[in-house]
Design a protein around this motif. Structure first.
Motif, PDB file in Angstrom:
ATOM      1  N   THR A  22      42.871  41.798  52.190  1.00  0.00           N
ATOM      2  CA  THR A  22      42.376  40.441  52.426  1.00  0.00           C
ATOM      3  C   THR A  22      41.729  40.312  53.793  1.00  0.00           C
ATOM      4  OG1 THR A  22      44.481  39.658  53.314  1.00  0.00           O
ATOM      5  CG2 THR A  22      44.159  39.498  50.930  1.00  0.00           C
ATOM      6  N   CYS A  23      40.836  39.364  53.873  1.00  0.00           N
ATOM      7  CA  CYS A  23      40.147  39.030  55.126  1.00  0.00           C
ATOM      8  C   CYS A  23      40.073  37.521  55.249  1.00  0.00           C
ATOM      9  CB  CYS A  23      38.734  39.606  55.112  1.00  0.00           C
ATOM     10  SG  CYS A  23      38.416  40.765  56.439  1.00  0.00           S
ATOM     11  N   GLY A  57      25.772  51.594  41.908  1.00  0.00           N
ATOM     12  CA  GLY A  57      26.334  52.920  42.084  1.00  0.00           C
ATOM     13  C   GLY A  57      27.790  52.921  42.517  1.00  0.00           C
ATOM     14  N   VAL A  58      28.291  51.769  42.944  1.00  0.00           N
ATOM     15  CA  VAL A  58      29.700  51.660  43.335  1.00  0.00           C
ATOM     16  C   VAL A  58      30.540  51.475  42.067  1.00  0.00           C
ATOM     17  CG1 VAL A  58      31.397  50.284  44.602  1.00  0.00           C
ATOM     18  CG2 VAL A  58      29.139  50.732  45.595  1.00  0.00           C
ATOM     19  N   PRO A  59      31.614  52.238  41.936  1.00  0.00           N
ATOM     20  CA  PRO A  59      32.432  52.139  40.706  1.00  0.00           C
ATOM     21  C   PRO A  59      32.954  50.731  40.459  1.00  0.00           C
ATOM     22  CG  PRO A  59      33.045  54.072  41.979  1.00  0.00           C
ATOM     23  CD  PRO A  59      32.111  53.295  42.837  1.00  0.00           C
ATOM     24  N   SER A  60      33.062  50.381  39.192  1.00  0.00           N
ATOM     25  CA  SER A  60      33.465  49.025  38.820  1.00  0.00           C
ATOM     26  C   SER A  60      34.934  48.742  39.100  1.00  0.00           C
ATOM     27  CB  SER A  60      33.174  48.792  37.333  1.00  0.00           C
ATOM     28  OG  SER A  60      33.870  49.736  36.545  1.00  0.00           O
ATOM     29  N   ARG A  61      35.698  49.749  39.502  1.00  0.00           N
ATOM     30  CA  ARG A  61      37.094  49.484  39.880  1.00  0.00           C
ATOM     31  C   ARG A  61      37.189  48.698  41.188  1.00  0.00           C
ATOM     32  NH1 ARG A  61      36.342  54.972  40.636  1.00  0.00           N
ATOM     33  NH2 ARG A  61      36.584  55.748  42.796  1.00  0.00           N
ATOM     34  N   PHE A  62      36.078  48.651  41.930  1.00  0.00           N
ATOM     35  CA  PHE A  62      36.020  47.840  43.140  1.00  0.00           C
ATOM     36  C   PHE A  62      35.535  46.437  42.781  1.00  0.00           C
ATOM     37  CE2 PHE A  62      36.769  50.895  46.497  1.00  0.00           C
ATOM     38  CZ  PHE A  62      36.413  52.112  45.919  1.00  0.00           C
ATOM     39  N   SER A  63      36.186  45.430  43.325  1.00  0.00           N
ATOM     40  CA  SER A  63      35.732  44.063  43.125  1.00  0.00           C
ATOM     41  C   SER A  63      36.060  43.233  44.352  1.00  0.00           C
ATOM     42  CB  SER A  63      36.364  43.447  41.872  1.00  0.00           C
ATOM     43  OG  SER A  63      37.762  43.337  42.028  1.00  0.00           O
ATOM     44  N   GLY A  64      35.246  42.212  44.563  1.00  0.00           N
ATOM     45  CA  GLY A  64      35.461  41.318  45.687  1.00  0.00           C
ATOM     46  C   GLY A  64      35.475  39.881  45.219  1.00  0.00           C
ATOM     47  N   SER A  65      36.201  39.071  45.945  1.00  0.00           N
ATOM     48  CA  SER A  65      36.262  37.651  45.601  1.00  0.00           C
ATOM     49  C   SER A  65      36.467  36.830  46.863  1.00  0.00           C
ATOM     50  CB  SER A  65      37.386  37.385  44.596  1.00  0.00           C
ATOM     51  OG  SER A  65      38.641  37.647  45.189  1.00  0.00           O
ATOM     52  N   GLY A  66      36.296  35.517  46.694  1.00  0.00           N
ATOM     53  CA  GLY A  66      36.549  34.597  47.783  1.00  0.00           C
ATOM     54  C   GLY A  66      35.303  33.877  48.249  1.00  0.00           C
ATOM     55  N   PHE A  71      38.990  35.866  51.655  1.00  0.00           N
ATOM     56  CA  PHE A  71      38.307  36.858  50.840  1.00  0.00           C
ATOM     57  C   PHE A  71      39.242  38.009  50.521  1.00  0.00           C
ATOM     58  CE2 PHE A  71      34.159  35.010  51.508  1.00  0.00           C
ATOM     59  CZ  PHE A  71      34.328  34.307  52.692  1.00  0.00           C
ATOM     60  N   SER A  72      38.932  38.718  49.448  1.00  0.00           N
ATOM     61  CA  SER A  72      39.741  39.874  49.106  1.00  0.00           C
ATOM     62  C   SER A  72      38.892  40.957  48.467  1.00  0.00           C
ATOM     63  CB  SER A  72      40.887  39.482  48.173  1.00  0.00           C
ATOM     64  OG  SER A  72      40.387  38.999  46.958  1.00  0.00           O
ATOM     65  N   LEU A  73      39.339  42.186  48.681  1.00  0.00           N
ATOM     66  CA  LEU A  73      38.784  43.368  48.028  1.00  0.00           C
ATOM     67  C   LEU A  73      39.897  43.960  47.191  1.00  0.00           C
ATOM     68  CD1 LEU A  73      36.603  45.678  47.761  1.00  0.00           C
ATOM     69  CD2 LEU A  73      37.794  46.778  49.678  1.00  0.00           C
ATOM     70  N   THR A  74      39.618  44.204  45.926  1.00  0.00           N
ATOM     71  CA  THR A  74      40.612  44.797  45.032  1.00  0.00           C
ATOM     72  C   THR A  74      40.073  46.097  44.461  1.00  0.00           C
ATOM     73  OG1 THR A  74      41.568  42.649  44.429  1.00  0.00           O
ATOM     74  CG2 THR A  74      41.940  44.477  42.914  1.00  0.00           C
ATOM     75  N   ILE A  75      40.919  47.102  44.464  1.00  0.00           N
ATOM     76  CA  ILE A  75      40.637  48.364  43.778  1.00  0.00           C
ATOM     77  C   ILE A  75      41.610  48.420  42.611  1.00  0.00           C
ATOM     78  CG2 ILE A  75      40.308  50.847  44.000  1.00  0.00           C
ATOM     79  CD1 ILE A  75      40.306  50.430  47.065  1.00  0.00           C
ATOM     80  N   SER A  76      41.083  48.416  41.404  1.00  0.00           N
ATOM     81  CA  SER A  76      41.940  48.199  40.232  1.00  0.00           C
ATOM     82  C   SER A  76      42.815  49.408  39.899  1.00  0.00           C
ATOM     83  CB  SER A  76      41.090  47.827  39.025  1.00  0.00           C
ATOM     84  OG  SER A  76      40.176  48.870  38.740  1.00  0.00           O
TER      85      SER A  76
END
Lengths: 106, 112
Positions: A22-23, A57-66, A71-76
């Motif tokens: 989180t940020c 090109g960035v894998p879809s397991r990365f996602s951002g929200s906020g 804000f948050s970055l999630t790696i699934s």
């Protein structure tokens, strides 16, 4: 200058885990936030821009929200190549400012 | 797209250094270019930006000491660093636009 508070500063996880970083911004930055990955000896790599848009090109397991201040970055599902240091960057106002970084370790 | 930084090295405090970021595959005059740095044991820091229209901005830590510029004929962006301090020791990276493309970095060491 806008202060970016990133947490945690370090995180231990395993392959396959879901992790969230989180940020928090010291003022409203709308969605003007990017996430970068940094590996030792390598240039930073942009992952996400405008808070939730995945760079091609960035894998879809990365996602951002906020938006606004949180804000948050999630790696699934962590992969071995994801162990690195992650930074948020606000590009809403000059001077642009980074969070302190999150070192993701096995 | 290819970015190559150069000009780093060992310099004494108070002295100057000019970094170069040579671009290929695109025109620096039509894009905005940024400098970042990563100091040993520290986090990433945004340093400066130059826009296609010529506007420039700087981090508070370098304002008044560093100057960003470009030479369109050489397709190169520069970072002139004056009055260098020990805390300027870092690997300096240039990046195109939002950060889609980066150079490999150049190490600047400020030490007596």
């Amino acid at each position: 200058a806008i202060q970016m508070t990133q947490s945690p500063s370090s995180l231990s996880a395993s392959v396959g885990d879901r992790v969230t970083i989180t940020c928090r911004a010291s003022q409203d930055i709308r969605n003007d936030l990017a996430w970068y990955q940094q590996k030792p000896g390598r240039a930073p790599k942009l992952l996400i821009y405008v808070a939730s848009s995945l760079l091609g090109g960035v894998p879809s397991r990365f996602s951002g929200s906020g938006s606004g201040t949180d804000f948050s970055l999630t790696i699934s599902s962590l992969q071995p190549e994801d162990f690195a240091t992650y930074y948020c960057l606000q590009d809403h106002n000059y001077p642009y400012t980074f969070g302190q970084g999150t070192k993701l370790e096995i | 797209v290819h970015l190559v930084e150069s000009g780093g090295g060992l310099v004494q405090p108070g002295y100057s250094l000019r970094l170069s970021c040579a671009a290929s595959g695109f025109s620096v005059s039509n894009n905005y270019m940024r400098w970042f740095r990563l100091a040993p044991g520290k986090g990433l820091e945004w340093v400066s930006v130059i826009y296609s229209g010529g506007s420039t901005y700087y981090a508070d830590s370098v304002k008044g000491r560093f100057t960003i510029s470009r030479d369109n004929s050489k397709n190169t962006v520069y970072l002139q660093m004056n009055s260098l301090r020990a805390e300027d020791t870092a690997v300096y990276y240039c990046a195109k636009n939002r950060g889609d493309d980066w150079g490999q970095g150049t190490l600047v060491t400020v030490s007596s």
